[in-house]
Design a protein around this motif. Structure first.
Motif, PDB file in Angstrom:
ATOM      1  N   CYS A   1       0.832  -1.211   0.000  1.00 45.52           N
ATOM      2  CA  CYS A   1       0.000   0.000   0.000  1.00 45.52           C
ATOM      3  C   CYS A   1       0.865   1.260   0.000  1.00 45.52           C
TER       4      CYS A   1
ATOM      5  N   PHE B   1       0.970   3.990  -2.938  1.00 49.33           N
ATOM      6  CA  PHE B   1       0.720   5.397  -2.600  1.00 49.33           C
ATOM      7  C   PHE B   1       1.781   6.289  -3.241  1.00 49.33           C
TER       8      PHE B   1
ATOM      9  N   THR C   1       1.557   6.288  -7.125  1.00 49.87           N
ATOM     10  CA  THR C   1       0.411   7.056  -7.612  1.00 49.87           C
ATOM     11  C   THR C   1       0.695   8.551  -7.565  1.00 49.87           C
TER      12      THR C   1
ATOM     13  N   GLN D   1      -2.572   7.889 -12.264  1.00 49.96           N
ATOM     14  CA  GLN D   1      -3.254   6.783 -11.605  1.00 49.96           C
ATOM     15  C   GLN D   1      -3.749   5.745 -12.611  1.00 49.96           C
TER      16      GLN D   1
ATOM     17  N   ALA E   1      -9.690  -4.118  -5.355  1.00 51.61           N
ATOM     18  CA  ALA E   1      -9.249  -3.484  -4.115  1.00 51.61           C
ATOM     19  C   ALA E   1      -8.097  -2.509  -4.374  1.00 51.61           C
ATOM     20  N   SER E   2      -7.104  -2.942  -5.165  1.00 48.95           N
ATOM     21  CA  SER E   2      -5.948  -2.086  -5.440  1.00 48.95           C
ATOM     22  C   SER E   2      -6.345  -0.868  -6.278  1.00 48.95           C
TER      23      SER E   2
ATOM     24  N   PHE F   1      -7.978   1.635  -4.046  1.00 43.96           N
ATOM     25  CA  PHE F   1      -6.946   2.289  -3.232  1.00 43.96           C
ATOM     26  C   PHE F   1      -6.239   3.374  -4.037  1.00 43.96           C
ATOM     27  N   VAL F   2      -5.863   3.040  -5.272  1.00 48.50           N
ATOM     28  CA  VAL F   2      -5.160   4.006  -6.119  1.00 48.50           C
ATOM     29  C   VAL F   2      -6.032   5.234  -6.384  1.00 48.50           C
TER      30      VAL F   2
ATOM     31  N   SER G   1      -8.223   6.460  -4.496  1.00 50.99           N
ATOM     32  CA  SER G   1      -8.451   7.239  -3.267  1.00 50.99           C
ATOM     33  C   SER G   1      -7.217   8.025  -2.822  1.00 50.99           C
ATOM     34  N   VAL G   2      -6.080   7.771  -3.459  1.00 49.35           N
ATOM     35  CA  VAL G   2      -4.829   8.399  -3.025  1.00 49.35           C
ATOM     36  C   VAL G   2      -4.893   9.918  -3.136  1.00 49.35           C
TER      37      VAL G   2
END
Length: 421
Positions: free
Chosen positions: A195, A199, A202, A207, A241-242, A245-246, A248-249
């Protein structure tokens, strides 16, 4: 008489004591070099920071002796009280504390400034060790992990209110204690590491470019393990999921992190080139360390240090003085001393017969490692600048005393490891 023989009869890990004393003395001399005042050239002049540091070292020696005299079982019994006292102090500093550099983290007591967050690490380590050791004979479960996490979250929240992000982040290093005791798996730590990498990537690249690479990797994994029934569903879940996450960075970066934190990360990642503004601290730090070359400029000969180009040069950036005046050789010696201390702490933790002492030992190792790595890392530009001291080298009575107490309580447990603490 028997207790005296236990203390002075060779049961103490004297190598660890020697490393501690060596680091304290080295720190004292480097503080003298960092803030040298020709009008007060004496190393013990109490009107200067280096004179005060000498006094703090003497106090720490006396405290260390007192810790070794007190029965080791005392620290187990008193851990809830110590934890409660540190929480009270963390609340008090929000009310009567002195604001320095934007952080309301110090309580003035005469000419001394008490920093409760430093002692909160000690109280939290002791209480966490007490709680986890009381469940050492049981199978690790989510309930125990939750309570242990709450023990750490309470001081973290209070410290963030100051706000002192650097000190608060230190508590997250204690996840290594949960890993050692079997409450956190290696897979979870690997997931957290991935993660962090995602982060950073990204922030550096588009992204959609990152998502494209993730899709390719998940598809490749599904193909290589196509014989497994779970391969495709697992690949899809991992990709979704990944991707989330990307995506939301950017939101987290803009709305959760403070502006100065974003600026420091941008400087580290090379997104901002501002050597006279946001990147000034890091730029001057790297200049100071690099100018020392192989053998350094010599004691009291550091120009970057002497003319105050380096910020916070006796506290957070004390390693710059080492690099400039002692050079690469001196810096390596300091790093080796820290590595030696960490290895001794881990060795002491592993050989404890008491689960309380073992858990506490790993707590001490986690906190020391975080401070060593982050402080030195920020001065050479591999991690963002956050305000945490370098143990035993940085100026400050609270940090020196709290680190000394952390270490010597473990030494006390180790000296009595044949008994039960």
């Amino acid at each position: 008489m028997n207790q005296t023989r236990k203390i002075y009869g060779g049961s103490i890990d004297w190598l660890t004591v020697f490393i501690w004393l060596a680091l304290c003395i080295i720190g004292w001399f480097n503080i003298h070099a960092a803030v040298f005042d020709p009008m007060h050239s004496s190393l013990v002049s109490l009107s200067t920071n280096y004179g005060k540091q000498f006094l703090y070292i003497i106090v720490c020696v006396l405290v260390a002796c007192a810790i070794m005299i007190i029965d080791g079982k005392f620290y187990n019994y008193v851990s809830p009280l110590l934890y409660a006292i540190t929480l009270i102090l963390l609340v008090a500093v929000l009310i009567v504390g002195r604001n320095v550099g934007g952080n309301q983290a110090w309580i003035p007591i005469g000419t001394f400034r008490l920093q409760p967050s430093e002692f909160a690490k000690l109280g939290s380590c002791l209480l966490l060790a007490r709680y986890l050791s009381s469940h050492s004979n049981k199978t690790p479960n989510t309930g125990t992990l939750l309570v242990g996490t709450i023990i750490l979250l309470v001081p973290i929240i209070l410290i963030m209110l100051q706000p002192d992000t650097g000190s608060a982040l230190t508590f997250f290093a204690l996840v290594l204690v949960f890993y050692r005791e079997g409450y956190v798996s290696g897979q979870l730590l690997a997931f957290a590491f991935v993660c962090i990498v995602l982060f950073i990537l990204t922030l550096l690249f588009s992204q959609w470019y990152i998502i494209g690479i993730l899709a390719s990797l998940c598809a490749l994994g599904a193909y290589l393990f196509k014989r497994s029934r779970k391969a495709i569903p697992s690949a899809v879940i991992l990709f979704v999921a990944s991707t989330l996450f990307v995506l939301s960075v950017d939101f987290a970066y803009e709305h959760i992190l403070q502006s100065h934190q974003r600026n420091r990360i941008d400087v580290i990642l090379g997104k901002v080139d501002d050597p006279r503004g946001q990147g000034y601290n890091l730029n001057q730090s790297k200049i100071a360390i690099g100018s020392g070359q192989l053998f350094g400029k010599g004691y009291l000969q550091g120009t970057q240090t002497k003319y105050n180009f380096v910020p916070e040069q006796s506290t957070d950036f004390i390693f710059c003085t080492v690099g400039e005046e002692w050079g690469f050789i001196g810096s390596v010696i300091i790093v080796l001393l820290y590595l030696g201390l960490l290895l001794r702490i881990i060795q002491m933790a592993e050989r404890q017969r008491s689960s309380f002492a073992r858990v506490y030992g790993y707590g001490v190792a986690s906190i020391f490692f975080f401070h060593f790595f982050i402080n030195i890392g920020m001065t050479i530009g591999i991690v963002p600048v956050i305000g945490i001291p370098l143990p035993f080298l940085s100026y400050g009575g609270s940090s020196l005393l709290s680190f000394t107490m952390l270490l010597f309580i473990l030494l006390k447990f180790d000296s009595n490891r044949k008994g039960v603490v």
